[in-house]
Motif scaffolding. Structure first.
Motif, PDB file in Angstrom:
ATOM      1  N   THR A   1       0.811  -1.212   0.000  1.00  0.00           N
ATOM      2  CA  THR A   1       0.000   0.000   0.000  1.00  0.00           C
ATOM      3  C   THR A   1       0.845   1.262   0.000  1.00  0.00           C
ATOM      4  OG1 THR A   1      -1.719  -1.156   1.272  1.00  0.00           O
ATOM      5  CG2 THR A   1      -1.838   1.255   1.215  1.00  0.00           C
ATOM      6  N   TRP A   2       1.829   1.310   0.888  1.00  0.00           N
ATOM      7  CA  TRP A   2       2.551   2.556   1.116  1.00  0.00           C
ATOM      8  C   TRP A   2       3.849   2.606   0.341  1.00  0.00           C
ATOM      9  CZ3 TRP A   2      -0.089   6.281   3.308  1.00  0.00           C
ATOM     10  CH2 TRP A   2      -1.195   5.935   4.089  1.00  0.00           C
TER      11      TRP A   2
ATOM     12  N   ASP B   1     -11.414  -1.423  -1.140  1.00  0.00           N
ATOM     13  CA  ASP B   1     -11.325  -0.509   0.001  1.00  0.00           C
ATOM     14  C   ASP B   1     -10.679  -1.149   1.221  1.00  0.00           C
ATOM     15  OD1 ASP B   1     -12.461   1.577  -1.356  1.00  0.00           O
ATOM     16  OD2 ASP B   1     -14.507   1.155  -0.673  1.00  0.00           O
TER      17      ASP B   1
ATOM     18  N   ALA C   1      -5.231  -2.198  -0.607  1.00  0.00           N
ATOM     19  CA  ALA C   1      -4.505  -0.974  -0.953  1.00  0.00           C
ATOM     20  C   ALA C   1      -5.436   0.172  -1.306  1.00  0.00           C
ATOM     21  CB  ALA C   1      -3.542  -1.248  -2.114  1.00  0.00           C
TER      22      ALA C   1
ATOM     23  N   SER D   1      -7.658   1.297   0.383  1.00  0.00           N
ATOM     24  CA  SER D   1      -7.917   2.106   1.570  1.00  0.00           C
ATOM     25  C   SER D   1      -7.131   3.408   1.531  1.00  0.00           C
ATOM     26  CB  SER D   1      -7.565   1.315   2.833  1.00  0.00           C
ATOM     27  OG  SER D   1      -6.181   0.997   2.851  1.00  0.00           O
ATOM     28  N   ARG D   2      -6.060   3.438   0.757  1.00  0.00           N
ATOM     29  CA  ARG D   2      -5.308   4.670   0.544  1.00  0.00           C
ATOM     30  C   ARG D   2      -5.831   5.300  -0.739  1.00  0.00           C
ATOM     31  NH1 ARG D   2       0.942   5.325  -1.167  1.00  0.00           N
ATOM     32  NH2 ARG D   2       1.150   7.553  -0.735  1.00  0.00           N
TER      33      ARG D   2
ATOM     34  N   LYS E   1      -6.557   4.144  -5.092  1.00  0.00           N
ATOM     35  CA  LYS E   1      -7.824   3.676  -5.657  1.00  0.00           C
ATOM     36  C   LYS E   1      -8.064   4.277  -7.034  1.00  0.00           C
ATOM     37  CE  LYS E   1     -12.480   2.430  -4.457  1.00  0.00           C
ATOM     38  NZ  LYS E   1     -13.498   2.353  -3.405  1.00  0.00           N
TER      39      LYS E   1
ATOM     40  N   GLU F   1       2.260   7.081  -8.003  1.00  0.00           N
ATOM     41  CA  GLU F   1       2.836   6.400  -6.856  1.00  0.00           C
ATOM     42  C   GLU F   1       3.692   5.216  -7.302  1.00  0.00           C
ATOM     43  OE1 GLU F   1       2.427   7.079  -3.202  1.00  0.00           O
ATOM     44  OE2 GLU F   1       2.372   8.874  -4.454  1.00  0.00           O
TER      45      GLU F   1
END
Length: 465
Positions: free
Chosen positions: A159-160, A188, A191, A193-194, A198, A206
């Motif tokens: 994700t980050w 949601d 990943a 969720s960031r 989405k 990113e």
């Protein structure tokens, strides 16, 4: 995809005892029989490229057992290619997009992985779990893991994209050569969720942050179906293409969700397999890149005998397809009061399903003497917009490293080569101020089709909406 993977594979078994190691680079074409700068394992950028060869490399010789990434910009971004030589050596002239333009080189040792792998939800024990399954690689949805002489760890940026993740990858030093992208950015609960991930357009920005690793990169992996429709993967790859962000292989999740599995627990394994096969063939036909199936089973609702019947069909087929590079069975989560039905191990011992998976022999992930050309996306907007999609700002006769991409633009205008806090102003052709923003990306979805002026600092340029 225009800057996707180029593979030259010269044998089945990797050799790591070399008379020479790494890659030689030359400033003229077809110079493979001469000695020049020899680059061993490591990262070389800008003026640190030996023999004053920054932006002057024309041809290359890659020795047995190495993977080399060449990129246009010193930070690993821009037009890029990945080359792999397993045995023998690769002699190549760089393509026009990199000829006398390469400013980043990452040289890595490689091991010959087989297709079969495993996913291990815990960050420890992955090597022993892979050994239990006679698999040669594993991943665990994180960037933390270890390798052995026979087991390869593939990290994931779940994700980050912060410094912590890249520190973990850097700590692995030269033990890894591949990297998996975001996990289900369209979900949601994963990943997605960031919020920036989405949106497939902002996610491409990113994802570009992964390029400085110099690793072979897998696409973000979506939930089932969003790898074929226009919801997420297609617009992401389109945006990546226009930004010169390389994607080397497509990662896929598959669980047969379209077949109402909760109410068809005893479904015919042959029918499940046919849907699985057809979906993977369609994904490969659409994008033309190698595929990693990083999660799959017959569906958590299905009975164990259905899982076994599906696995018996799926594994031989996956092994037989050259475009399938790797696969990893996913152990079911529990969906009702009945124990999960597709686990490979329970209470420390192999299940019947796990015994079959472990015993099934696997073949090399990259076939012998296989050349995979860079491939454009097909069946997407790329086919209709494959002409020049960027504007390079010029100062007199010299190129300034600032680009407006894409141009023409759809909903987001990017300006590469400026600081994140740079003030952006957009005007119509009569000089009326329409939008103000700061940073590299501006949402221009509110603008009508037409020609506009964009100003950043003292620079003014045109773009088409």
């Amino acid at each position: 995809m225009k800057n996707a993977l180029l593979l030259l594979v010269l044998s089945l078994v990797a050799a790591h005892s070399h008379a020479q190691s790494g890659v030689r680079v030359y400033d003229y074409k077809n110079q493979w029989n001469s000695d020049n700068a020899l680059l061993d394992v490591g990262t070389y950028t800008g003026s640190a490229i030996p023999n004053n060869l920054n932006n002057r490399i024309s041809s290359i010789k890659i020795f047995s057992g190495y993977q080399v990434v060449f990129s246009e910009n010193e930070d690993g971004t821009g037009y890029s290619k990945t080359y792999i030589s397993q045995v023998g050596h690769v002699n190549e002239n760089l393509p026009d997009e990199l000829h006398n333009k390469a400013s980043f080189i990452r040289v890595l040792p490689i091991s010959t992985s087989q297709k079969k792998g495993v996913g291990k939800t815990e960050t420890s024990g992955g090597v022993s779990y892979a050994q239990d399954m006679n698999a040669s690689w594993y991943y665990n949805w994180t960037a933390t893991g270890d390798t052995s002489t026979t087991i390869e760890f593939v990290p994931m940026v779940h994700t980050w994209t912060g410094s912590g993740v890249f520190s973990k990858i850097d700590n692995l030093k030269n033990k890894v050569s591949h990297l998996l992208g975001f996990n289900e950015p369209d979900n949601d609960h994963e990943a997605g969720s960031r919020g920036i991930l989405k949106n497939p357009v902002t996610a491409a920005d990113e994802y570009e942050k992964l390029l400085p690793t110099g690793l072979r990169l897998g696409s973000p992996v979506t939930t089932q179906n969003n790898d074929l429709n226009s919801v997420w993967l297609e617009p992401f790859l389109s945006e990546a293409y226009h930004l010169d962000v390389k994607v080397d292989y497509i990662a896929v999740h598959w669980y047969d969700w379209d077949s109402n599995p909760k109410n068809t627990r005893g479904a015919d394994p042959d029918h499940i397999f046919n849907r699985f096969k057809n979906d993977l063939l369609a994904i490969h036909a659409k994008y033309g890149l190698p595929i990693w199936v990083t999660e799959f089973n017959a569906n958590p609702w299905r009975w164990t005998y259905v899982q076994k019947g599906f696995m018996e069909k799926a594994l031989p087929w996956l092994e037989s397809q050259n475009f399938i590079e790797r696969y990893a069975w996913f152990e079911c989560f529990q969906v009702d009061s009945v124990k999960a039905r597709c686990n490979l191990k329970e209470n420390g011992s192999l299940t019947d399903l796990g015994s079959y998976y472990s015993a099934h022999s696997s073949t090399d992930a990259i076939p012998e003497n296989k050349w995979i050309d860079p491939v454009l996306l097909s069946g997407s907007e790329l086919d209709n917009n494959s002409s020049s999609r960027k504007t390079t700002i010029r100062n007199g006769t010299n190129d300034v490293s600032i680009q407006i991409v894409p141009n023409p633009v759809n909903n987001y205008l990017r300006i590469k080569g400026i600081d994140d806090d740079t003030s952006i102003q957009i005007f119509d052709m009569q000089g009326k101020l329409l939008l103000k923003n700061s940073g590299r990306m501006t949402d221009v979805s509110s603008l009508a089709p037409g020609i506009y002026l964009v100003q950043f600092g003292d620079t003014v340029s045109r773009f088409v909406k």
